[in-house]
Design an enzyme around this catalytic site. Structure first.
Site, PDB file in Angstrom:
ATOM      1  N   THR A  31       4.214   4.309  -1.180  1.00 58.12           N
ATOM      2  CA  THR A  31       3.298   5.117  -1.956  1.00 58.12           C
ATOM      3  C   THR A  31       4.319   6.358  -2.107  1.00 58.12           C
ATOM      4  O   THR A  31       5.182   6.902  -1.325  1.00 58.12           O
ATOM      5  CB  THR A  31       2.372   5.686  -1.370  1.00 58.12           C
ATOM      6  OG1 THR A  31       1.331   4.525  -1.089  1.00 58.12           O
ATOM      7  CG2 THR A  31       1.457   6.652  -2.343  1.00 58.12           C
ATOM      8  N   GLY A  32       4.276   7.016  -3.319  1.00 55.89           N
ATOM      9  CA  GLY A  32       4.987   8.094  -3.820  1.00 55.89           C
ATOM     10  C   GLY A  32       6.027   8.234  -4.841  1.00 55.89           C
ATOM     11  O   GLY A  32       6.140   6.958  -5.465  1.00 55.89           O
ATOM     12  N   SER A  33       6.736   9.328  -5.364  1.00 52.61           N
ATOM     13  CA  SER A  33       7.255   9.320  -6.398  1.00 52.61           C
ATOM     14  C   SER A  33       8.687   8.351  -6.534  1.00 52.61           C
ATOM     15  O   SER A  33       9.215   7.809  -7.370  1.00 52.61           O
ATOM     16  CB  SER A  33       7.735  10.549  -6.785  1.00 52.61           C
ATOM     17  OG  SER A  33       8.307  11.100  -5.549  1.00 52.61           O
ATOM     18  N   THR A  34       9.197   8.377  -5.173  1.00 54.31           N
ATOM     19  CA  THR A  34      10.425   7.588  -5.082  1.00 54.31           C
ATOM     20  C   THR A  34      10.253   5.935  -5.045  1.00 54.31           C
ATOM     21  O   THR A  34      10.833   5.272  -5.678  1.00 54.31           O
ATOM     22  CB  THR A  34      11.194   7.891  -3.761  1.00 54.31           C
ATOM     23  OG1 THR A  34      11.222   9.199  -3.560  1.00 54.31           O
ATOM     24  CG2 THR A  34      12.621   7.166  -3.548  1.00 54.31           C
ATOM     25  N   ASP A  84       9.421   1.838   1.351  1.00 54.73           N
ATOM     26  CA  ASP A  84       8.442   3.112   1.538  1.00 54.73           C
ATOM     27  C   ASP A  84       9.601   4.523   1.405  1.00 54.73           C
ATOM     28  O   ASP A  84      10.505   4.390   1.930  1.00 54.73           O
ATOM     29  CB  ASP A  84       7.554   3.407   2.675  1.00 54.73           C
ATOM     30  CG  ASP A  84       6.347   4.283   2.039  1.00 54.73           C
ATOM     31  OD1 ASP A  84       6.181   4.740   0.903  1.00 54.73           O
ATOM     32  OD2 ASP A  84       5.161   4.085   2.949  1.00 54.73           O
ATOM     33  N   LYS A  97       5.624  11.243   7.130  1.00 53.24           N
ATOM     34  CA  LYS A  97       5.081  10.754   5.968  1.00 53.24           C
ATOM     35  C   LYS A  97       3.437  11.198   5.912  1.00 53.24           C
ATOM     36  O   LYS A  97       2.982  11.660   6.753  1.00 53.24           O
ATOM     37  CB  LYS A  97       5.173   9.286   5.860  1.00 53.24           C
ATOM     38  CG  LYS A  97       6.577   8.630   5.956  1.00 53.24           C
ATOM     39  CD  LYS A  97       6.566   7.205   6.181  1.00 53.24           C
ATOM     40  CE  LYS A  97       5.724   6.348   5.466  1.00 53.24           C
ATOM     41  NZ  LYS A  97       5.815   6.604   4.153  1.00 53.24           N
ATOM     42  N   GLY A  99       2.379  12.986   2.786  1.00 52.52           N
ATOM     43  CA  GLY A  99       2.405  13.938   1.698  1.00 52.52           C
ATOM     44  C   GLY A  99       1.479  13.193   0.544  1.00 52.52           C
ATOM     45  O   GLY A  99       0.890  14.049  -0.098  1.00 52.52           O
ATOM     46  N   GLY A 100       1.494  12.040   0.493  1.00 56.49           N
ATOM     47  CA  GLY A 100       0.637  11.422  -0.491  1.00 56.49           C
ATOM     48  C   GLY A 100      -0.917  10.891  -0.093  1.00 56.49           C
ATOM     49  O   GLY A 100      -1.659  10.361  -0.784  1.00 56.49           O
ATOM     50  N   GLU A 106       0.340   2.961   5.341  1.00 57.53           N
ATOM     51  CA  GLU A 106       1.443   2.977   5.487  1.00 57.53           C
ATOM     52  C   GLU A 106       2.032   2.658   6.740  1.00 57.53           C
ATOM     53  O   GLU A 106       2.827   1.497   7.007  1.00 57.53           O
ATOM     54  CB  GLU A 106       2.154   4.259   4.823  1.00 57.53           C
ATOM     55  CG  GLU A 106       2.201   4.573   3.576  1.00 57.53           C
ATOM     56  CD  GLU A 106       2.495   6.070   3.088  1.00 57.53           C
ATOM     57  OE1 GLU A 106       2.726   6.026   1.867  1.00 57.53           O
ATOM     58  OE2 GLU A 106       2.688   6.642   3.715  1.00 57.53           O
TER      59      GLU A 106
END
Length: 221
Positions: A31-34, A84, A97, A99-100, A106
């Site tokens: 998950t996340g922007s990257t 991830d 990990k 932040g989202g 995860e």
């Protein structure tokens, strides 16, 4: 000299992770922007893979929008690959990990995977974990209890992430003002507090490979 933006670093890291995707794989996706850049790159080779297991509703929606089948981990069994991001990464590939707010799923997928590839931009590299507030997923009725126990255990300051509800229906406490010199021990100790679902330290099961975005990306094994 060309200045590469943080988003470009993320894109380069996400696209480099495709090198680890093999034909016929069911790919664990974080998950996340990257990771969003990885999903977009994965869509270009989707005919090579059998499907994906997703760690969040957000990633599930993006995968399905690209026509990638999202499978249940109970049906897929052990995964060959999990990709991830992370909020922080130390020199031993141990991570913070969450932040989202997807840390529990995860962590489950990381545990179920033979190879965990973490994709980050350079600012996520740190000598010692803890500058980024450490997320802890907590059963709602235990929020205050867990906060008191964490304060006593770590000396860090727990802050309720007000307005955030995880995909599992729980709340997040973010622990500020930490310097985590023994992340394996802290992960174990926080997990023992009643009411904690999981803590966003990925130390007992760290990343196997870290890709740091850049031109070219750096692969740490």
């Amino acid at each position: 000299m060309t200045i590469v933006s943080q988003n470009e670093h993320k894109r380069l890291a996400g696209e480099k992770a495709i090198d680890f995707v093999e034909d016929g794989m069911i790919v664990g996706v974080g998950t996340g922007s990257t990771v969003a850049y990885f999903i977009d790159a994965l869509a270009r080779v989707k005919d090579r893979i059998a499907g994906a297991v997703s760690s969040s509703e957000q990633s599930t929606q993006r995968l399905r929008a690209h026509g990638i089948e999202v499978m249940d981990l109970n049906a897929s069994g052990t995964l060959s690959l999990y990709v991830d991001g992370a909020d922080e990464c130390d020199p031993h590939k141990r991570l913070i990990k969450g932040g989202g707010a997807a840390l529990t799923r995860e962590k489950i997928i990381a545990e179920a995977s033979r190879k965990f590839v973490c994709i980050i931009d350079p600012v996520k590299q740190v000598p010692v974990l803890g500058k980024f507030p450490l997320p802890v997923e907590v059963i709602p009725m235990a929020r205050s209890l867990v906060a008191r126990e964490i304060l006593a255990l770590t000396g860090g300051q727990p802050v309720w992430r007000d307005g955030t509800v995880t995909d599992n229906g729980n709340v997040i406490l973010d622990i500020h003002n930490l310097s985590i010199t023994d992340p394996v021990a802290m992960e174990r100790e926080i997990n023992q507090i009643p009411g904690v679902v999981s803590v966003g330290l990925f130390a007992r099961r760290p990343a196997d490979i870290v890709i740091v975005g850049g031109e070219p990306p750096v692969v740490l094994r």
